[in-house]
Design a protein around this motif. Structure first.
Motif, mmCIF file in Angstrom:
data_model
loop_
_atom_site.group_PDB
_atom_site.id
_atom_site.type_symbol
_atom_site.label_atom_id
_atom_site.label_comp_id
_atom_site.label_asym_id
_atom_site.label_seq_id
_atom_site.Cartn_x
_atom_site.Cartn_y
_atom_site.Cartn_z
ATOM 1 N N CYS A 15 0.828 -1.212 0.000
ATOM 2 C CA CYS A 15 0.000 0.000 0.000
ATOM 3 C C CYS A 15 0.860 1.258 0.000
ATOM 4 N N GLY A 16 2.043 1.197 0.589
ATOM 5 C CA GLY A 16 2.939 2.348 0.583
ATOM 6 C C GLY A 16 3.404 2.696 -0.818
ATOM 7 N N ILE A 17 3.751 1.673 -1.596
ATOM 8 C CA ILE A 17 4.164 1.903 -2.979
ATOM 9 C C ILE A 17 2.990 2.429 -3.793
ATOM 10 N N ALA A 18 1.818 1.832 -3.607
ATOM 11 C CA ALA A 18 0.630 2.276 -4.345
ATOM 12 C C ALA A 18 0.313 3.734 -4.026
ATOM 13 N N ASP A 19 0.390 4.100 -2.758
ATOM 14 C CA ASP A 19 0.092 5.472 -2.353
ATOM 15 C C ASP A 19 1.100 6.459 -2.941
ATOM 16 N N ALA A 20 2.372 6.122 -2.865
ATOM 17 C CA ALA A 20 3.403 7.015 -3.402
ATOM 18 C C ALA A 20 3.254 7.185 -4.915
ATOM 19 N N LEU A 21 2.995 6.086 -5.619
ATOM 20 C CA LEU A 21 2.838 6.177 -7.070
ATOM 21 C C LEU A 21 1.589 6.963 -7.450
ATOM 22 N N ALA A 22 0.487 6.726 -6.749
ATOM 23 C CA ALA A 22 -0.748 7.457 -7.053
ATOM 24 C C ALA A 22 -0.550 8.953 -6.850
ATOM 25 N N THR A 23 0.148 9.317 -5.803
ATOM 26 C CA THR A 23 0.419 10.736 -5.547
ATOM 27 C C THR A 23 1.268 11.331 -6.661
ATOM 28 N N ALA A 24 2.316 10.630 -7.057
ATOM 29 C CA ALA A 24 3.174 11.127 -8.140
ATOM 30 C C ALA A 24 2.402 11.215 -9.453
ATOM 31 N N MET A 25 1.564 10.218 -9.736
ATOM 32 C CA MET A 25 0.825 10.189 -10.997
ATOM 33 C C MET A 25 -0.239 11.284 -11.081
ATOM 34 N N MET A 26 -0.665 11.803 -9.942
ATOM 35 C CA MET A 26 -1.639 12.901 -9.943
ATOM 36 C C MET A 26 -1.070 14.140 -10.613
ATOM 37 N N VAL A 27 0.233 14.329 -10.547
ATOM 38 C CA VAL A 27 0.831 15.549 -11.096
ATOM 39 C C VAL A 27 1.542 15.332 -12.428
ATOM 40 N N LEU A 28 1.702 14.074 -12.834
ATOM 41 C CA LEU A 28 2.326 13.791 -14.130
ATOM 42 C C LEU A 28 1.303 13.897 -15.256
ATOM 43 N N PRO A 29 1.729 14.224 -16.451
ATOM 44 C CA PRO A 29 0.842 14.107 -17.602
ATOM 45 C C PRO A 29 0.393 12.642 -17.723
ATOM 46 N N VAL A 30 -0.832 12.426 -18.169
ATOM 47 C CA VAL A 30 -1.404 11.083 -18.159
ATOM 48 C C VAL A 30 -0.552 10.071 -18.915
ATOM 49 N N ARG A 31 0.008 10.429 -20.054
ATOM 50 C CA ARG A 31 0.828 9.485 -20.821
ATOM 51 C C ARG A 31 2.084 9.093 -20.038
#
Length: 70
Positions: A15-31
């Motif tokens: 869950c820690g990895i999922a949370d960190a990635l989801a947070t980072a992906m919120m600010v990245l361009p979708v592609r």
């Protein structure tokens, strides 16, 4: 820079990895967010985007469907 990402769900080994990635992906361009998830082992992502007309569209990694109920 405008970001139209409304939500990101990530499936990952912890869950820690999922949370960190989801947070980072919120600010990245979708592609870039999808490419990141596709290049990490055992990681899948589902992204909800808000269009200018206030409708929502979704994008997902190639393996995300395996986590959806039939």
């Amino acid at each position: 820079m405008e970001n139209n990402t409304a939500s990101v769900t990530v499936v990952a080994p912890t869950c820690g990895i999922a949370d960190a990635l989801a947070t980072a992906m919120m600010v990245l361009p979708v592609r870039e967010a999808l490419a990141l998830a596709e290049n990490l082992p055992n990681v899948e992502a589902y992204i909800i985007l808000r269009e200018k007309n206030q409708r929502f569209v979704t994008e997902k990694t190639s393996g995300f469907d395996a986590f959806l109920l039939p």
